[in-house]
Design an enzyme around this catalytic site. Structure first.
Site, PDB file in Angstrom:
ATOM      1  N   GLU A   1      13.458  -2.055  41.748  1.00 43.76           N
ATOM      2  CA  GLU A   1      14.650  -1.490  42.380  1.00 43.76           C
ATOM      3  C   GLU A   1      14.853  -2.031  43.791  1.00 43.76           C
ATOM      4  OE1 GLU A   1      15.662   2.846  40.581  1.00 43.76           O
ATOM      5  OE2 GLU A   1      15.148   2.871  42.694  1.00 43.76           O
TER       6      GLU A   1
ATOM      7  N   LYS B   1      25.557   5.266  34.908  1.00 42.74           N
ATOM      8  CA  LYS B   1      25.877   6.690  35.082  1.00 42.74           C
ATOM      9  C   LYS B   1      27.379   6.912  34.982  1.00 42.74           C
ATOM     10  CE  LYS B   1      21.989   7.738  38.125  1.00 42.74           C
ATOM     11  NZ  LYS B   1      21.610   8.071  39.499  1.00 42.74           N
TER      12      LYS B   1
ATOM     13  N   HIS C   1      -5.480  -8.525  23.878  1.00 40.65           N
ATOM     14  CA  HIS C   1      -5.435  -8.683  22.428  1.00 40.65           C
ATOM     15  C   HIS C   1      -4.011  -8.593  21.889  1.00 40.65           C
ATOM     16  CE1 HIS C   1      -9.871  -8.412  22.193  1.00 40.65           C
ATOM     17  NE2 HIS C   1      -9.670  -7.773  23.326  1.00 40.65           N
TER      18      HIS C   1
HETATM   19  O1  PA5 Z   1      14.665   5.549  43.588  1.00 42.36           O
HETATM   20  C1  PA5 Z   1      15.651   6.157  43.265  1.00 42.36           C
HETATM   21  O2  PA5 Z   1      16.570   6.379  44.059  1.00 42.36           O
HETATM   22  C2  PA5 Z   1      15.844   6.697  41.860  1.00 42.36           C
HETATM   23  O3  PA5 Z   1      14.820   6.344  41.006  1.00 42.36           O
HETATM   24  C3  PA5 Z   1      15.925   8.202  41.920  1.00 42.36           C
HETATM   25  O4  PA5 Z   1      14.726   8.688  42.454  1.00 42.36           O
HETATM   26  C4  PA5 Z   1      16.153   8.788  40.544  1.00 42.36           C
HETATM   27  O5  PA5 Z   1      17.349   8.303  40.007  1.00 42.36           O
HETATM   28  C5  PA5 Z   1      16.223  10.303  40.626  1.00 42.36           C
HETATM   29  O6  PA5 Z   1      17.213  10.698  41.519  1.00 42.36           O
HETATM   30  P1  PA5 Z   1      17.286  12.175  42.037  1.00 42.36           P
HETATM   31  O7  PA5 Z   1      16.043  12.443  42.804  1.00 42.36           O
HETATM   32  O8  PA5 Z   1      18.492  12.207  42.904  1.00 42.36           O
HETATM   33  O9  PA5 Z   1      17.416  13.049  40.821  1.00 42.36           O
END
Ligand code: PA5
Length: 426
Positions: A278, A413, A299
């Protein structure tokens, strides 16, 4: 402190090898708060802030939950889930008799998995902890609705209220508003910390503490580790790792596999994948983060690593001292031909396998970066977290991206909410 061993990678370096001047500049930018996404670099101060802030409240909650419940249902996804899961799996692969079962939910939408979770929970007494910075992420929001209902039907509204803990934004969001209205105990996800960098806040520490892991030691070690990692020199292991992986990337290595010989490391690798994927995978560039569990995956994936396209490098995380000793038994008559290993420690056999794999992969053209900490314990966990977070930020800045945003996560989303008919999503 974490140690990095570049002896298995240096033969693949071109010209002068990693450009530490670039890494030094990235470290300066990060420390001065003058880079992209600087408003999300609060994770560097998290251990210190939590120690003088919420730590006592977290410990008190953990004590109460451990006294009254046999399970803690933790609702969360992505950065609000993987850090805690990494710690619990790494440090408590088997529960102690007094430890509640930490059950992670809300990290998917599978009804079958929901049913499995309900069976695992059975009629255990439980507490519910929902973790969501935004408070609007669909997967955890749905799971929270379901488990909240279960809690109320099991204990009644008044008792259920005492058994719900919320970790969310300090001032806004649906979850924040519900918590204020209902009077649930709350902890804060700091504004200046993104999900994937939040494991050392209440996001990670609440479930970790309830699991019986010594969070005070985690925090104390993290404070020391971040201090040690502030070293501005190529001796800094985070510089070595960030510099080496960027150098390898610019010389054709676009895939990094994080390997460990500890099965309990699996979810730490999942946390690492989110952290690096990310943070770096944007603007059409980035190293693809993958993970393998050795020796099992030798393996299955071993052939590809040894002999597939030479676009990968591997980073191998190891723990210098074993927590347990097992001796290979002697067997009279040597029916299976294994007496040549009799009385050797299993850990030594594993380390020999590691050395053999490293050499084979280097011979096959796979650069190998070694990453180690002394033990698989609270200190080792804290060191690895601080090391990988800092190296990730440095590596991201070297590659020219904003390591602290995730604009690409929103695309699915939008589609999903539109297709589900969410009001306002059309
Ligand atoms: O790193 C990030 O921003 C995402 O992985 C969020 O943590 C994840 O989408 C969960 O979001 P939230 O904490 O708003 O539910």
């Amino acid at each position: 402190m974490v140690k990095v061993d570049l002896s298995g990678a240096s033969m693949f370096f071109q010209n002068m090898g990693p450009d530490y001047a670039e890494v030094a500049a990235a470290h300066r930018t990060l420390a001065e708060g003058s880079g992209l996404g600087a408003e999300f670099t609060g994770w560097l101060e998290l251990p210190q802030n939590i120690k003088s802030g919420e730590l006592k409240q977290i410990l008190a909650l953990a004590k109460r939950v451990r006294a009254r419940s046999q399970a803690l249902v933790v609702v969360g996804i992505g950065g609000s889930y993987l850090g805690a899961r990494a710690a619990v799996d790494l440090l408590r692969p088997t529960r102690g008799t007094d430890d509640p079962d930490i059950i992670f939910v809300g990290n998917g939408l599978s009804p079958d998995s929901m049913m499995d979770t309900l069976s695992r929970l059975g009629d255990k007494d439980f507490d519910l902890c929902v973790i969501s910075k935004s408070g609007t992420t669909l997967e955890p929001a749905l799971a929270f609705r379901m488990f909240k209902g279960l809690l109320v039907s099991k204990y009644g509204a008044a008792e259920a209220k005492k058994r719900i803990t919320v970790v969310t934004d300090a001032n806004r969001g649906v979850l924040h508003d519900m918590a204020v209205r209902e009077g649930w105990e709350t902890f804060v996800v700091p504004d200046n910390v993104g999900g994937r960098f939040s494991v050392l806040s209440a996001v990670g520490l609440v479930p970790i503490a309830v699991a019986g892991i010594d969070v005070q030691t985690v925090i104390d070690c993290a404070i020391d580790e971040f201090r040690a990692l502030d070293l501005r020199s190529p001796e800094n292991p985070a510089w070595q790792y960030a510099g080496a992986r960027q150098h390898l990337y610019h010389n054709g290595r676009s895939i990094e596999i994080l390997a460990s010989y500890e099965p309990s490391f699996r979810f730490f690798a999942e946390w690492w994948k989110q952290l690096y994927g990310e943070s770096e995978g944007k603007n059409g560039i980035g190293i693809f983060p993958a993970s393998v569990e050795f020796t099992a995956d030798l393996h299955s994936m071993g052939q590809f690593v040894q002999d597939g396209p030479r676009t990968l490098f591997e980073s191998v995380v190891s723990f210098e001292q074993d927590l347990h000793q097992f001796e290979v038994p002697f067997d009279m008559g040597d029916p299976d031909g294994l007496n040549y290993l009799a009385s050797r420690q299993l850990g030594d056999v594993c380390r020999t396998a590691m050395a053999a794999v490293k050499q084979a992969h280097i011979d096959g053209g796979v650069p190998n970066i070694g990453i180690s900490v002394p033990r698989r314990d609270e200190a080792g966990f804290a060191s690895l977290v601080c090391f990988f977070e800092l190296a990730c930020a440095l590596s991201g800045y070297v590659s020219g991206v904003n390591p602290f945003d995730q604009p690409g996560v929103e695309a699915y989303k939008k589609n999903m909410f539109r297709m589900l008919g969410k009001p306002g999503a059309q």
